[in-house]
Design a protein around this motif. Structure first.
Motif, short mmCIF file in Angstrom:
data_model
loop_
_atom_site.label_atom_id
_atom_site.label_comp_id
_atom_site.label_asym_id
_atom_site.label_seq_id
_atom_site.Cartn_x
_atom_site.Cartn_y
_atom_site.Cartn_z
N ASP A 194 -33.13 19.95 -47.98
CA ASP A 194 -31.88 19.28 -48.36
C ASP A 194 -31.35 19.92 -49.64
O ASP A 194 -31.99 19.85 -50.68
CB ASP A 194 -32.13 17.79 -48.57
N HIS A 284 -27.39 6.24 -43.51
CA HIS A 284 -26.75 7.37 -42.83
C HIS A 284 -27.68 8.57 -42.83
O HIS A 284 -28.52 8.72 -43.71
CB HIS A 284 -25.43 7.74 -43.53
N GLN A 285 -27.49 9.43 -41.83
CA GLN A 285 -28.25 10.67 -41.74
C GLN A 285 -27.31 11.85 -41.87
O GLN A 285 -26.17 11.81 -41.42
CB GLN A 285 -29.01 10.75 -40.42
N VAL A 294 -26.91 5.43 -38.95
CA VAL A 294 -28.10 5.31 -38.11
C VAL A 294 -27.94 4.18 -37.09
O VAL A 294 -28.74 4.08 -36.16
CB VAL A 294 -29.36 5.04 -38.96
N VAL A 307 -32.62 17.14 -40.04
CA VAL A 307 -31.94 15.88 -40.32
C VAL A 307 -32.56 15.26 -41.57
O VAL A 307 -33.78 15.27 -41.74
CB VAL A 307 -32.06 14.90 -39.13
N SER A 308 -31.73 14.74 -42.45
CA SER A 308 -32.22 14.06 -43.65
C SER A 308 -31.38 12.81 -43.90
O SER A 308 -30.30 12.66 -43.34
CB SER A 308 -32.18 14.99 -44.86
N MET A 309 -31.89 11.93 -44.72
CA MET A 309 -31.12 10.75 -45.09
C MET A 309 -29.99 11.18 -46.01
O MET A 309 -30.08 12.18 -46.72
CB MET A 309 -32.00 9.72 -45.79
N SER A 310 -28.90 10.40 -46.01
CA SER A 310 -27.73 10.75 -46.82
C SER A 310 -28.05 10.64 -48.31
O SER A 310 -29.00 9.98 -48.72
CB SER A 310 -26.56 9.84 -46.48
N TRP A 490 -35.22 3.88 -41.80
CA TRP A 490 -35.29 5.14 -42.55
C TRP A 490 -35.90 6.22 -41.66
O TRP A 490 -36.83 5.98 -40.90
CB TRP A 490 -36.15 4.94 -43.79
N LEU A 491 -35.37 7.41 -41.76
CA LEU A 491 -35.85 8.54 -40.97
C LEU A 491 -37.29 8.86 -41.34
O LEU A 491 -37.63 8.99 -42.52
CB LEU A 491 -34.96 9.77 -41.23
#
Length: 502
Positions: A194, A284-285, A294, A307-310, A490-491
């Motif tokens: 990220d 959000h991702q 999400v 993919v990561s969290m916002s 959460w991812l």
């Protein structure tokens, strides 16, 4: 603007602002200072079998503990925990809702009929500390880009961490960028996943903290004195920031995610559109620079996409877990930012950011382990400290820097690696100095200097993180809280990406 002190970038005395009086049973035994102003209220319930005022055996008398607090040698939370143990009181911590938080469900905003008084945003633009911070960020950016003008266009999205002391405001970590890597997770920890500006700046802050850890553990007294750390006055073996040190975050754009959702509604009990707001300020991702809620059932990503969290969600997490991360939590107490300055010239409303960062985690503090709590940062709209160049062909590039670095490092966010023409390169593999492998190396070095044999024997990056038990407990509490509140899950990271070792 607060002046923070203590281990978290904001002192426990600030955390306990607006604190209600203690119960009569406890105040009869000792007399603490006047009620503190805090978003917390401490309810201290006496055990039925205990006689009020009957202390249990302890090596340190209560009067000594109180004297230490009054001399600034310990913080209020530690004092209350210690007294609760001595007098065998059951201790509960509860948050109260701040008066400036909007109500619960959304209704249409009504325009103000009175424009004769200056708005809070205008007032905060004139705040002298904010102006010092903006000047410090502007000066540091100019200094970093003056020798590398070709990368000045990389500053369109910028974030910086600023240390405030009684004498100055100093930028200690800075990052730019707007992307995350396009490929799958790296198995050797040498890809930066990220590269959004706030995430980059935060990892640069971690490098700064490691550097000051090494100063603290130095055998040279003059070097140790330069460290921002001191022995914590609490009963733990952790270090804390020196008294009078506060941490601030500057961003020149609203972070991606829930903070950027247009705010045409506000929370109000009479509204029937609660589901809409819950979706808008949900987790959000981020995928290749774009973000998705999400809660969208049709959200699917290719297995090859990273993919990561916002960024908004990560800031929410850091205001609960601290900005130091799991590895550094072996050495230091959680560190929080006292204020977040948004220098977005195209922004006129930061209410959604306030809701996303603070309101989503209201009420979580009683569930967290000791030293962890939800810190509500002061979020304000300020002028931009960044002058961006137009016509850039380096849209995916960003750079990082922390105090003590001789030059910036330029990273291609989509590739997750240093560029060929970066002013700083760590080696031919082009692995960034912000990658996980680099952080593990610093962790091992700090463990050696601190003579922590228990940490030096950890076999992998993941193991070193997982043995940070209080941090992992706080993280699990946070994610369960967000899920139960309806903001989504959460991812989960792919574990193989953290199983590498040195």
């Amino acid at each position: 603007m607060f002046t923070g002190r203590g281990s978290r970038g904001i002192s426990y005395s600030k955390v306990l602002m607006k604190n209600g009086p203690l119960t009569a049973e406890l105040t009869e035994t000792f007399k603490p200072p006047a009620a503190l102003n805090s978003p917390f209220k401490h309810g201290i319930k006496e055990k039925p079998a205990l006689k009020p005022g009957a202390p249990v055996k302890s090596g340190v008398p209560p009067q000594t503990l109180i004297k230490r607090y009054r001399n600034g040698e310990t913080n209020p939370v530690s004092l209350i925990h210690q007294l609760a143990q001595i007098y065998e009181f059951h201790l509960e911590m509860k948050e109260t809702v701040a008066t400036d938080v909007p109500p619960l469900l959304p209704v249409e905003e009504k325009p103000s009929v009175n424009d004769t008084h200056p708005s809070p945003a205008i007032y905060e633009r004139k705040n002298p500390v904010n102006l010092q911070i903006l000047q410090a960020v502007s000066n540091q950016l100019t200094k970093l880009t003056s020798n590398h003008l070709k990368f000045s266009s990389c500053t369109s999205t910028t974030a910086a961490f600023i240390i405030q002391t009684s004498s100055q405001c100093e930028v200690v970590a800075l990052g730019t960028g707007d992307f995350n890597a396009k490929e799958c997770l790296s198995e050797n920890g040498r890809i930066v996943n990220d590269s959004h500006a706030v995430v980059t700046a935060r990892r640069s802050l971690m490098r700064y903290l490691y550097r000051h850890l090494l100063l603290f553990y130095s055998k040279n007294a003059s070097l140790k004195e330069k460290s921002v750390f001191q022995h914590s006055s609490s009963s733990s073996n952790l270090l804390s920031l020196k008294s009078g040190v506060a941490l601030h975050l500057y961003v020149n754009q609203l972070p991606k995610g829930a903070a950027q959702i247009p705010s045409k509604t506000r929370l109000n009990p009479k509204s029937i559109s609660a589901w809409q707001v819950r979706n808008e300020i949900s987790l959000h991702q981020a995928v290749e620079g774009k973000v998705f809620s999400v809660l969208l059932s049709g959200l699917h990503h290719s297995a090859c996409n990273m993919v990561s969290m916002s960024t908004t969600d990560k800031i929410t997490q850091w205001q609960v877990l601290g900005y130091q991360g799991a590895l550094l939590s072996h050495f230091i107490e959680p560190i929080y930012v006292q204020s977040i300055l948004v220098g977005d010239s195209h922004c006129s409303d930061i209410s959604r950011m306030k809701m996303s960062v603070s309101q989503r985690v209201d009420g979580i503090t009683p569930e967290l382990p000791m030293f962890y709590c939800m810190i509500r940062p002061h979020i304000s709209l300020v002028p931009s400290a960044v002058t961006c160049s137009s016509g850039s062909s380096q849209l995916t590039f960003g750079f990082n820097w922390s105090e003590g670095d001789c030059s910036v490092e330029v990273v291609d966010g989509l590739e997750g690696k240093t560029t060929e023409d970066s002013p700083f390169k760590s080696g031919p593999a082009l692995a960034s100095r912000l990658c996980k492998a680099a952080m593990l190396h610093r962790f091992k070095l700090a463990a050696k200097e601190a003579e922590r044999q228990d940490l030096r024997t950890t076999r992998s990056y993941r193991e070193a993180k997982m043995v940070a038990k209080p941090y992992q407990e706080a993280k699990n509490v946070l994610r369960d809280h967000l899920c139960k509140k309806g903001y989504g899950s959460w991812l989960k990271k792919v574990s193989v990406s953290e199983n590498f070792s040195m």
